[in-house]
Scaffold this active site. Structure first.
Site, PDB file in Angstrom:
ATOM      1  N   HIS A 131      -2.937 -59.551  24.062  1.00 18.93           N
ATOM      2  CA  HIS A 131      -2.551 -60.422  22.940  1.00 18.93           C
ATOM      3  C   HIS A 131      -3.537 -61.568  22.724  1.00 18.93           C
ATOM      4  O   HIS A 131      -3.176 -62.576  22.128  1.00 18.93           O
ATOM      5  CB  HIS A 131      -1.126 -60.963  23.162  1.00 18.93           C
ATOM      6  CG  HIS A 131      -0.070 -59.889  23.118  1.00 18.93           C
ATOM      7  ND1 HIS A 131       1.212 -60.063  23.600  1.00 18.93           N
ATOM      8  CD2 HIS A 131      -0.109 -58.614  22.629  1.00 18.93           C
ATOM      9  CE1 HIS A 131       1.907 -58.949  23.413  1.00 18.93           C
ATOM     10  NE2 HIS A 131       1.132 -58.055  22.834  1.00 18.93           N
ATOM     11  N   CYS A 160     -16.986 -70.517   6.079  1.00 18.40           N
ATOM     12  CA  CYS A 160     -16.675 -69.743   4.865  1.00 18.40           C
ATOM     13  C   CYS A 160     -15.557 -70.400   4.050  1.00 18.40           C
ATOM     14  O   CYS A 160     -15.248 -69.956   2.949  1.00 18.40           O
ATOM     15  CB  CYS A 160     -16.304 -68.303   5.215  1.00 18.40           C
ATOM     16  SG  CYS A 160     -14.618 -68.098   5.836  1.00 18.40           S
ATOM     17  N   THR A 198       8.214 -59.739  32.185  1.00 23.38           N
ATOM     18  CA  THR A 198       8.239 -59.472  30.735  1.00 23.38           C
ATOM     19  C   THR A 198       9.613 -58.956  30.333  1.00 23.38           C
ATOM     20  O   THR A 198      10.241 -58.196  31.076  1.00 23.38           O
ATOM     21  CB  THR A 198       7.136 -58.482  30.307  1.00 23.38           C
ATOM     22  OG1 THR A 198       7.317 -58.164  28.917  1.00 23.38           O
ATOM     23  CG2 THR A 198       7.107 -57.204  31.118  1.00 23.38           C
ATOM     24  N   SER A 199      10.042 -59.382  29.139  1.00 23.58           N
ATOM     25  CA  SER A 199      11.343 -58.924  28.636  1.00 23.58           C
ATOM     26  C   SER A 199      11.269 -57.477  28.170  1.00 23.58           C
ATOM     27  O   SER A 199      12.300 -56.897  27.814  1.00 23.58           O
ATOM     28  CB  SER A 199      11.818 -59.836  27.504  1.00 23.58           C
ATOM     29  OG  SER A 199      10.861 -59.855  26.466  1.00 23.58           O
ATOM     30  N   ASN A 223      11.623 -59.218  38.052  1.00 24.47           N
ATOM     31  CA  ASN A 223      12.151 -60.114  37.018  1.00 24.47           C
ATOM     32  C   ASN A 223      13.468 -60.706  37.543  1.00 24.47           C
ATOM     33  O   ASN A 223      14.231 -59.999  38.186  1.00 24.47           O
ATOM     34  CB  ASN A 223      12.427 -59.303  35.728  1.00 24.47           C
ATOM     35  CG  ASN A 223      12.525 -60.166  34.488  1.00 24.47           C
ATOM     36  OD1 ASN A 223      13.251 -61.149  34.465  1.00 24.47           O
ATOM     37  ND2 ASN A 223      11.807 -59.789  33.450  1.00 24.47           N
TER      38      ASN A 223
HETATM   39  C1  BJW Z   1      10.447 -64.318  34.937  1.00 24.36           C
HETATM   40  C2  BJW Z   1      10.391 -65.580  35.524  1.00 24.36           C
HETATM   41  C3  BJW Z   1       9.772 -65.659  36.782  1.00 24.36           C
HETATM   42  C4  BJW Z   1      11.380 -65.782  33.635  1.00 24.36           C
HETATM   43  N1  BJW Z   1       9.262 -64.557  37.349  1.00 24.36           N
HETATM   44  N2  BJW Z   1       9.944 -63.247  35.508  1.00 24.36           N
HETATM   45  C5  BJW Z   1       8.038 -50.209  18.017  1.00 24.36           C
HETATM   46  C6  BJW Z   1       9.376 -50.448  17.851  1.00 24.36           C
HETATM   47  C7  BJW Z   1       9.824 -51.609  17.229  1.00 24.36           C
HETATM   48  C8  BJW Z   1       8.936 -52.572  16.769  1.00 24.36           C
HETATM   49  C9  BJW Z   1       7.605 -52.335  16.932  1.00 24.36           C
HETATM   50  C10 BJW Z   1       7.168 -51.183  17.532  1.00 24.36           C
HETATM   51  N3  BJW Z   1       5.820 -51.217  17.573  1.00 24.36           N
HETATM   52  C11 BJW Z   1       5.412 -52.381  17.019  1.00 24.36           C
HETATM   53  C12 BJW Z   1       6.474 -53.079  16.604  1.00 24.36           C
HETATM   54  C13 BJW Z   1       6.461 -54.415  15.958  1.00 24.36           C
HETATM   55  C14 BJW Z   1       6.231 -55.546  16.928  1.00 24.36           C
HETATM   56  C15 BJW Z   1       7.332 -55.555  17.987  1.00 24.36           C
HETATM   57  O1  BJW Z   1       7.167 -55.131  19.106  1.00 24.36           O
HETATM   58  N4  BJW Z   1       8.475 -56.096  17.654  1.00 24.36           N
HETATM   59  C16 BJW Z   1       9.575 -56.199  18.622  1.00 24.36           C
HETATM   60  C17 BJW Z   1      10.132 -57.613  18.601  1.00 24.36           C
HETATM   61  C18 BJW Z   1      10.590 -55.151  18.345  1.00 24.36           C
HETATM   62  N5  BJW Z   1       4.936 -55.466  17.550  1.00 24.36           N
HETATM   63  C19 BJW Z   1       3.847 -55.920  16.928  1.00 24.36           C
HETATM   64  O2  BJW Z   1       3.898 -56.397  15.812  1.00 24.36           O
HETATM   65  C20 BJW Z   1       2.518 -55.799  17.650  1.00 24.36           C
HETATM   66  N6  BJW Z   1       1.568 -55.202  16.779  1.00 24.36           N
HETATM   67  C21 BJW Z   1       1.574 -53.908  16.499  1.00 24.36           C
HETATM   68  O3  BJW Z   1       2.325 -53.129  17.044  1.00 24.36           O
HETATM   69  O4  BJW Z   1       0.659 -53.543  15.531  1.00 24.36           O
HETATM   70  C22 BJW Z   1       0.849 -52.282  14.900  1.00 24.36           C
HETATM   71  C23 BJW Z   1       2.058 -52.382  14.005  1.00 24.36           C
HETATM   72  C24 BJW Z   1       2.169 -53.444  13.130  1.00 24.36           C
HETATM   73  C25 BJW Z   1       3.294 -53.543  12.300  1.00 24.36           C
HETATM   74  C26 BJW Z   1       4.329 -52.610  12.399  1.00 24.36           C
HETATM   75  C27 BJW Z   1       4.209 -51.555  13.309  1.00 24.36           C
HETATM   76  C28 BJW Z   1       3.059 -51.454  14.108  1.00 24.36           C
HETATM   77  C29 BJW Z   1       1.964 -57.169  17.984  1.00 24.36           C
HETATM   78  C30 BJW Z   1       2.782 -57.871  19.008  1.00 24.36           C
HETATM   79  C31 BJW Z   1       2.167 -59.265  19.242  1.00 24.36           C
HETATM   80  C32 BJW Z   1       3.055 -60.157  20.097  1.00 24.36           C
HETATM   81  N7  BJW Z   1       2.539 -61.478  20.028  1.00 24.36           N
HETATM   82  C33 BJW Z   1       3.167 -62.520  20.868  1.00 24.36           C
HETATM   83  C34 BJW Z   1       2.483 -63.887  20.562  1.00 24.36           C
HETATM   84  C35 BJW Z   1       1.099 -63.965  21.213  1.00 24.36           C
HETATM   85  C36 BJW Z   1       0.460 -65.276  20.962  1.00 24.36           C
HETATM   86  C37 BJW Z   1       1.201 -66.435  21.612  1.00 24.36           C
HETATM   87  O5  BJW Z   1       1.422 -66.450  22.828  1.00 24.36           O
HETATM   88  O6  BJW Z   1       1.544 -67.351  20.881  1.00 24.36           O
HETATM   89  O7  BJW Z   1       3.017 -62.175  22.245  1.00 24.36           O
HETATM   90  S1  BJW Z   1       4.940 -62.651  20.645  1.00 24.36           S
HETATM   91  C38 BJW Z   1       5.315 -62.882  22.351  1.00 24.36           C
HETATM   92  O8  BJW Z   1       5.998 -61.737  22.904  1.00 24.36           O
HETATM   93  C39 BJW Z   1       3.951 -62.949  23.059  1.00 24.36           C
HETATM   94  C40 BJW Z   1       4.244 -62.257  24.342  1.00 24.36           C
HETATM   95  O9  BJW Z   1       3.029 -61.796  24.915  1.00 24.36           O
HETATM   96  C41 BJW Z   1       5.166 -61.144  23.918  1.00 24.36           C
HETATM   97  C42 BJW Z   1       6.007 -60.594  25.017  1.00 24.36           C
HETATM   98  O10 BJW Z   1       6.850 -61.565  25.535  1.00 24.36           O
HETATM   99  P1  BJW Z   1       7.079 -61.619  27.120  1.00 24.36           P
HETATM  100  O11 BJW Z   1       5.799 -61.888  27.789  1.00 24.36           O
HETATM  101  O12 BJW Z   1       7.827 -60.414  27.543  1.00 24.36           O
HETATM  102  O13 BJW Z   1       7.941 -62.957  27.271  1.00 24.36           O
HETATM  103  P2  BJW Z   1       9.500 -63.185  27.078  1.00 24.36           P
HETATM  104  O14 BJW Z   1       9.697 -64.626  26.879  1.00 24.36           O
HETATM  105  O15 BJW Z   1      10.053 -62.275  26.047  1.00 24.36           O
HETATM  106  O16 BJW Z   1      10.153 -62.722  28.461  1.00 24.36           O
HETATM  107  C43 BJW Z   1       9.908 -63.439  29.652  1.00 24.36           C
HETATM  108  C44 BJW Z   1      10.518 -62.674  30.810  1.00 24.36           C
HETATM  109  O17 BJW Z   1      10.151 -63.338  32.010  1.00 24.36           O
HETATM  110  C45 BJW Z   1      12.041 -62.615  30.778  1.00 24.36           C
HETATM  111  O18 BJW Z   1      12.450 -61.262  31.003  1.00 24.36           O
HETATM  112  C46 BJW Z   1      12.451 -63.516  31.946  1.00 24.36           C
HETATM  113  O19 BJW Z   1      13.662 -63.073  32.577  1.00 24.36           O
HETATM  114  C47 BJW Z   1      11.276 -63.375  32.851  1.00 24.36           C
HETATM  115  N8  BJW Z   1      11.055 -64.480  33.799  1.00 24.36           N
HETATM  116  N9  BJW Z   1      10.971 -66.479  34.755  1.00 24.36           N
HETATM  117  C48 BJW Z   1       9.339 -63.378  36.764  1.00 24.36           C
HETATM  118  N10 BJW Z   1       9.663 -66.853  37.507  1.00 24.36           N
END
Ligand code: BJW
Length: 256
Positions: A131, A160, A198-199, A223
């Site tokens: 990301h 630009c 990761t969630s 997790n």
């Molecule tokens: C602990 C802890 C401790 C707490 N120890 N653990 C298929 C199906 C449905 C939808 C889609 C699909 N394919 C694509 C999509 C659309 C979309 C998507 O996935 N949507 C879902 C919400 C359903 N995906 C996209 O748009 C992606 N692009 C893409 O697929 O392009 C092609 C396409 C485009 C359009 C349509 C279809 C296809 C891009 C995704 C980009 C995500 N960007 C972000 C922001 C990055 C920049 C920033 O940081 O500001 O990335 S959003 C955010 O979520 C960030 C993270 O990397 C990402 C994941 O979150 P993460 O890391 O899992 O964090 P949390 O907060 O969710 O969870 C934390 C976890 O930690 C929890 O479980 C806690 O319990 C745990 N925890 N303390 C261990 N001490």
């Protein structure tokens, strides 16, 4: 080895002996990390509510092209504040344990969804950033990276004329193709796959553990909370990454 799920919990961190044995002989290991691995460094996860000035905003709306188009100044300031916060943090024992694991594995790939660069600061070398990275800035029109910009402007502009933006991947945007291809290849060839902090809800990253398992890897989740992946994991180590990973790596046979 059977597909038995091992649940640990409570105060003492139980590390299943079968997992230690599997890891001790694994040559190919892949890891996917999310925001949870950096939580113990003081960086909020995406599922945490925002605090302070940002309490009324939803991070999942700020991290979108539409959010930036609607209010580029707000989104730029949010990233500027997060950049400063990240710069003031340090890697935690979870990051350090993964750097140590890399050093003892012949074929090790660390895939991260995080943009904070803490794995690299902990000493991990083979890191695939799915990301992007908050330390980099790019032109919102031409996509090219930009090294210098006016730090007072929010947001600054490219030569630009278009706004500059953080070089991260927002919802609806494509992931870097090379990074995703390397991550998928690592998932498909590994013997052990760890999904940590990761969630498991954001795609295509959330697909990597499932690809690994479909290709025959043993799937391990770390997790404090259950996720949609938990039912599919062979081992679920319930706890904070900064406690579970050092406990795992400290087991006899792995700490050499
Ligand atoms: C602990 C802890 C401790 C707490 N120890 N653990 C298929 C199906 C449905 C939808 C889609 C699909 N394919 C694509 C999509 C659309 C979309 C998507 O996935 N949507 C879902 C919400 C359903 N995906 C996209 O748009 C992606 N692009 C893409 O697929 O392009 C092609 C396409 C485009 C359009 C349509 C279809 C296809 C891009 C995704 C980009 C995500 N960007 C972000 C922001 C990055 C920049 C920033 O940081 O500001 O990335 S959003 C955010 O979520 C960030 C993270 O990397 C990402 C994941 O979150 P993460 O890391 O899992 O964090 P949390 O907060 O969710 O969870 C934390 C976890 O930690 C929890 O479980 C806690 O319990 C745990 N925890 N303390 C261990 N001490």
């Amino acid at each position: 080895m059977g597909r038995h799920r091992h649940v640990t919990g409570g105060r003492a961190i139980e590390i299943p002996r079968q997992l230690v044995e599997r890891l001790a002989r694994a040559r190919r290991v892949a890891v996917l990390t999310g925001a949870g691995i950096s939580a113990e460094s003081g960086i909020p996860t995406f599922r945490d509510a925002l605090d302070g000035l940002w309490a009324n905003y939803d991070p999942l709306e700020l991290a979108t092209p539409l959010g930036f188009a609607r209010n580029p100044g707000l989104v730029w300031r949010w990233y500027a504040e997060r950049r400063a916060r990240i710069a003031a943090t340090r890697p935690n024992p979870g990051h350090a344990a993964l750097a140590a694991l890399e050093a003892r594995c012949a074929d090790f790939t660390l895939v991260t969804q995080n943009i904070d660069g803490l794995h690299q600061r902990a000493g991990s070398r083979r890191v695939i950033e799915l990301h992007g990275n908050i330390a980099r800035v790019k032109c919102s029109a031409e996509e090219k990276r930009v090294e210098t910009f006016d730090p007072q402007a929010a947001p600054p502009r490219c030569v630009c004329g278009a706004y500059l933006r953080p070089d991260v991947v927002w919802f609806g945007e494509m992931l870097p193709a090379d990074a995703l291809a390397r991550a998928e290849a690592a998932a498909e060839r590994c013997e052990l796959f760890f999904s940590i902090g990761t969630s498991a809800q954001v795609y295509p990253a959330a697909d990597l553990p499932l690809r690994a398992r479909a290709a025959g890897a043993v799937l391990v989740e770390i997790n404090p909370q259950r996720t949609p992946l938990t039912e599919r994991a062979d081992f679920f180590l319930q706890g904070a990454a900064g406690e579970v990973l050092p406990a795992l790596l400290g087991k006899p046979g792995l700490n050499s």
